[in-house]
Design a protein around this motif. Sequence first.
Motif, PDB file in Angstrom:
ATOM      1  N   UNK A 146       0.837  -1.198   0.000  1.00 58.65           N
ATOM      2  CA  UNK A 146       0.000   0.000   0.000  1.00 58.65           C
ATOM      3  C   UNK A 146       0.875   1.252   0.000  1.00 58.65           C
ATOM      4  N   UNK A 147       0.341   2.343  -0.579  1.00 55.16           N
ATOM      5  CA  UNK A 147       0.994   3.653  -0.465  1.00 55.16           C
ATOM      6  C   UNK A 147      -0.072   4.683  -0.116  1.00 55.16           C
ATOM      7  N   UNK A 148       0.336   5.730   0.598  1.00 50.13           N
ATOM      8  CA  UNK A 148      -0.549   6.877   0.805  1.00 50.13           C
ATOM      9  C   UNK A 148      -0.129   7.974  -0.169  1.00 50.13           C
ATOM     10  N   UNK A 149      -1.109   8.677  -0.713  1.00 50.06           N
ATOM     11  CA  UNK A 149      -0.836   9.771  -1.658  1.00 50.06           C
ATOM     12  C   UNK A 149      -1.636  10.983  -1.192  1.00 50.06           C
ATOM     13  N   UNK A 150      -0.937  12.016  -0.732  1.00 53.38           N
ATOM     14  CA  UNK A 150      -1.583  13.198  -0.152  1.00 53.38           C
ATOM     15  C   UNK A 150      -0.803  14.449  -0.516  1.00 53.38           C
ATOM     16  N   UNK A 151      -1.292  15.580  -0.037  1.00 50.49           N
ATOM     17  CA  UNK A 151      -0.574  16.833  -0.206  1.00 50.49           C
ATOM     18  C   UNK A 151       0.703  16.828   0.604  1.00 50.49           C
ATOM     19  N   UNK A 152       1.637  17.692   0.227  1.00 56.63           N
ATOM     20  CA  UNK A 152       2.945  17.716   0.886  1.00 56.63           C
ATOM     21  C   UNK A 152       2.844  18.076   2.362  1.00 56.63           C
ATOM     22  N   UNK A 153       1.808  18.853   2.747  1.00 55.41           N
ATOM     23  CA  UNK A 153       1.690  19.305   4.136  1.00 55.41           C
ATOM     24  C   UNK A 153       0.727  18.452   4.958  1.00 55.41           C
ATOM     25  N   UNK A 154       0.250  17.339   4.419  1.00 56.09           N
ATOM     26  CA  UNK A 154      -0.697  16.484   5.144  1.00 56.09           C
ATOM     27  C   UNK A 154      -0.034  15.838   6.350  1.00 56.09           C
ATOM     28  N   UNK A 155      -0.812  15.716   7.428  1.00 51.85           N
ATOM     29  CA  UNK A 155      -0.301  15.096   8.662  1.00 51.85           C
ATOM     30  C   UNK A 155      -1.070  13.826   9.022  1.00 51.85           C
ATOM     31  N   UNK A 156      -2.365  13.784   8.626  1.00 50.16           N
ATOM     32  CA  UNK A 156      -3.175  12.602   8.929  1.00 50.16           C
ATOM     33  C   UNK A 156      -3.444  11.838   7.633  1.00 50.16           C
ATOM     34  N   UNK A 157      -3.102  10.573   7.630  1.00 53.60           N
ATOM     35  CA  UNK A 157      -3.233   9.745   6.426  1.00 53.60           C
ATOM     36  C   UNK A 157      -4.291   8.679   6.694  1.00 53.60           C
ATOM     37  N   UNK A 158      -5.522   8.917   6.186  1.00 56.12           N
ATOM     38  CA  UNK A 158      -6.572   7.945   6.493  1.00 56.12           C
ATOM     39  C   UNK A 158      -6.881   7.003   5.345  1.00 56.12           C
ATOM     40  N   UNK A 159      -6.199   7.155   4.190  1.00 55.23           N
ATOM     41  CA  UNK A 159      -6.431   6.208   3.103  1.00 55.23           C
ATOM     42  C   UNK A 159      -5.118   5.793   2.446  1.00 55.23           C
ATOM     43  N   UNK A 160      -5.027   4.521   2.087  1.00 51.02           N
ATOM     44  CA  UNK A 160      -3.872   3.966   1.371  1.00 51.02           C
ATOM     45  C   UNK A 160      -4.403   3.115   0.229  1.00 51.02           C
ATOM     46  N   UNK A 161      -3.673   3.055  -0.888  1.00 51.07           N
ATOM     47  CA  UNK A 161      -4.198   2.400  -2.091  1.00 51.07           C
ATOM     48  C   UNK A 161      -3.169   1.443  -2.689  1.00 51.07           C
ATOM     49  N   UNK A 162      -3.684   0.524  -3.489  1.00 46.54           N
ATOM     50  CA  UNK A 162      -2.841  -0.448  -4.203  1.00 46.54           C
ATOM     51  C   UNK A 162      -3.658  -1.014  -5.359  1.00 46.54           C
ATOM     52  N   UNK A 163      -2.988  -1.376  -6.446  1.00 47.06           N
ATOM     53  CA  UNK A 163      -3.678  -1.989  -7.592  1.00 47.06           C
ATOM     54  C   UNK A 163      -2.734  -2.905  -8.346  1.00 47.06           C
ATOM     55  N   UNK A 164      -3.309  -3.909  -8.995  1.00 47.10           N
ATOM     56  CA  UNK A 164      -2.559  -4.812  -9.860  1.00 47.10           C
ATOM     57  C   UNK A 164      -3.479  -5.280 -10.979  1.00 47.10           C
ATOM     58  N   UNK A 221       2.542  15.693  -6.221  1.00 45.89           N
ATOM     59  CA  UNK A 221       3.481  16.066  -7.291  1.00 45.89           C
ATOM     60  C   UNK A 221       4.401  14.930  -7.725  1.00 45.89           C
ATOM     61  N   UNK A 222       4.911  14.125  -6.772  1.00 46.90           N
ATOM     62  CA  UNK A 222       5.837  13.067  -7.189  1.00 46.90           C
ATOM     63  C   UNK A 222       5.100  11.927  -7.890  1.00 46.90           C
ATOM     64  N   UNK A 273      -3.505  15.056 -12.170  1.00 51.71           N
ATOM     65  CA  UNK A 273      -4.077  13.738 -12.457  1.00 51.71           C
ATOM     66  C   UNK A 273      -3.966  12.828 -11.236  1.00 51.71           C
ATOM     67  N   UNK A 274      -2.892  12.989 -10.457  1.00 54.08           N
ATOM     68  CA  UNK A 274      -2.710  12.168  -9.260  1.00 54.08           C
ATOM     69  C   UNK A 274      -3.808  12.435  -8.230  1.00 54.08           C
ATOM     70  N   UNK A 275      -4.292  13.687  -8.174  1.00 55.34           N
ATOM     71  CA  UNK A 275      -5.398  14.023  -7.269  1.00 55.34           C
ATOM     72  C   UNK A 275      -6.683  13.368  -7.751  1.00 55.34           C
ATOM     73  N   UNK A 276      -6.928  13.446  -9.070  1.00 57.07           N
ATOM     74  CA  UNK A 276      -8.129  12.824  -9.630  1.00 57.07           C
ATOM     75  C   UNK A 276      -8.086  11.303  -9.477  1.00 57.07           C
ATOM     76  N   UNK A 277      -6.888  10.729  -9.544  1.00 58.36           N
ATOM     77  CA  UNK A 277      -6.732   9.291  -9.327  1.00 58.36           C
ATOM     78  C   UNK A 277      -7.278   8.895  -7.958  1.00 58.36           C
TER      79      UNK A 277
END
Length: 708
Positions: A258-276, A378-379, A444-448
């Motif tokens: 799993x990875x979390x994808x958020x804004x650079x200043x985010x402190x709370x990560x409540x969702x993580x995603x993965x796909x294959x 961004x990354x 696009x990463x945000x829309x993802x």
Amino acid sequence: MKNPESHKMPSMKELTDFLNQQSGSVDKRSIAKKFKIKGDDRRLLRHMIKELKQAGLLEQKEDGRKKRLHLAGKLNEYEQIEITGIDSMGDLIARPLDWKSRQQIPQIIITKNKINPPAGVGDIVQARLKYLKKSMYEGEVIRRITALGNCMVGVYENNKVYSVDRRLKQSFVLVDVPREVKNKDIVLVEIPMIRSREPVAKFVQKIGSSIDPFAATLIAIYMHHLPIMFFKQTEKEVQNLSVPSLDKNRIDLRHIPFVTIDGADAKDFDDAVWAEKDISADNVGGYHIMVGIADVSWYVRCETALDKDAQLRGNSTYFPDRVLPMLPFELSNGVCSLKPNEDRAALVCEIWIDKYGKKKKHRFVRALICSQRRLTYPEVEDAIQGRVPIVGLETEINSLKEVYILLKKQRQRRGVIEIDVPEQQVELSKEGKITSIHPREMLSSMHLIEELMILANVSAAETLEEKHMPTMYRIHDRPSEEKLATLNNFLKSVKMIKKPLNETSDPKDFNSILQKAKTSDKNFAINEFVLRSQSQACYSSENIGHFGLALLKYAHFTSPIRRYADLMVHRALVDALKLGEGGLSKESINNFDYVAKHISQTERRSASAEQDAVDRYIAGYLKNKENKTFKVRISSITNFGLFVRLESFSADGFVPMRYLGGDYYDYNEDSQMLVGRSTGKKFQIGDVVSAVLKEVSPLTGGLLFKLK
């Protein structure tokens, strides 16, 4: 041959007189009974009612499955109202809490206020209303909905306190002022509920100083009565928290990257995603997805102090300089945050989509997960655009990219309304100075992530409905007839439509108009009008679907750290799927309707507080730019002036009629236009004009312009 059941139809005046005499709204059956309308004449009655609605004289609202009618601008006998001030006679004055009519906002004078303690300025109460005359009511307070007290936020100056609320232009003599309170301090004061020759307020609390660089946030917090401190018992309950162990109800998914994808200043990560890629023979070209969400229901149990605190807040509130979290730091930034390389409890939605992006099946499991990486938008954008790969996760990121492409196509086929109204972002330095004001970049990463969250939310709603469980739906109603009439009138005036939109129009019809607008000089105005035509999304225990997203079933599941609605959905899933502890209590099930209304209100409260703070920060930034000329865009038109947007600073201001100059202007409501009587000069929404910034008030966030 005349129908033997036919009866003389009432005149328009007779019908409106009847509705005016009613204490509340009525249904069509009651009207037909009153005027003894039967048989085919019922069709004539429907036509008469339709004409009155189109003329803006009659309004309709949903009451369960019934459609009830009342005169436009007329309130029901029982309404929720907000007490906004005190009149010259010392009486409390109020306004309806949820006013959607195009008619003048009614004024309510509180004549009976016997609850203990008495309701005061800032309170939201349930009231029994008595109609006096057009736009005037007297009200009896029945009960307090939000116990805000008769308090006001103001700035202290030479023994007086001046309101910082643009709606409450009052000052009070301040008594019992402690020595530590100085001029320019922001204070919370109590306004007595008795009449007096000279308005007097009582000191309650010093909030801070108006010259503090972060004063804008403090004012917004106290003006909107946002809870700041947690209960002492809550603080005890969050001590010594630990991650649960694996058992029969919780499976091990720590091997999934799993990875979390958020804004650079985010402190709370409540969702993580993965796909294959799905290797199943019956799903060629399809994908297997997992959306892991922090298992907040494991830690926040029903009827605890922690739960009551979270419900009171309803959601987290985000300001440019800080966050007021729904949950204490130990949870929101600690054990519930899906930090990389740390085991975390999660509720995982496992989804399979086909090669067209359509969901084939899904399931929910309770699990332990371990996020592999904390990534930023961004990354991830650089990676999916082929610029800079994310080493070690190339395959997973590519799968997520392919999933997004499929889901985006599915979204387009579904017909989601795509309104182009850029969101502005204000960035502050550590010293509280604005460093940047710019449109929030949509990658696009945000829309993802957005599409993956929508997919999981739909899955949650479908599962709960299938299991016949109470569900906190996220609903979005179709536009009302009145709003569609306003939109159609404007679109007709700019020659944008041939066939008017109606109650059966779907999101694709709105998108067709928005697409045409892109090549028009009215693009801004059309997007604004389409946005205003939309109903407000809210929470409900009854499902009517989500019109804007073109979805039949939708529930918020993916952000339980910051939204109470999601926590309730998690609890319902735990019960429905027999996943162990942390489900719904009997009392919480009985309170679904109340909680839905409450958290819809706290959501609006937070949005209003966030915008108020931003307005004040921007006003402070513009204070040294008074008397300068700017290009501003007209964003709204009324019969008392123009609302304008200073787009380069993301600031909204006002041009009163007296500052238009050179003519007397008439307001055309259908075309939303001001027209000069002598010159014929026109002002329309979307027009860009030159204006001088005449007055700036950082304490209220107000900007006043004069056309050049």
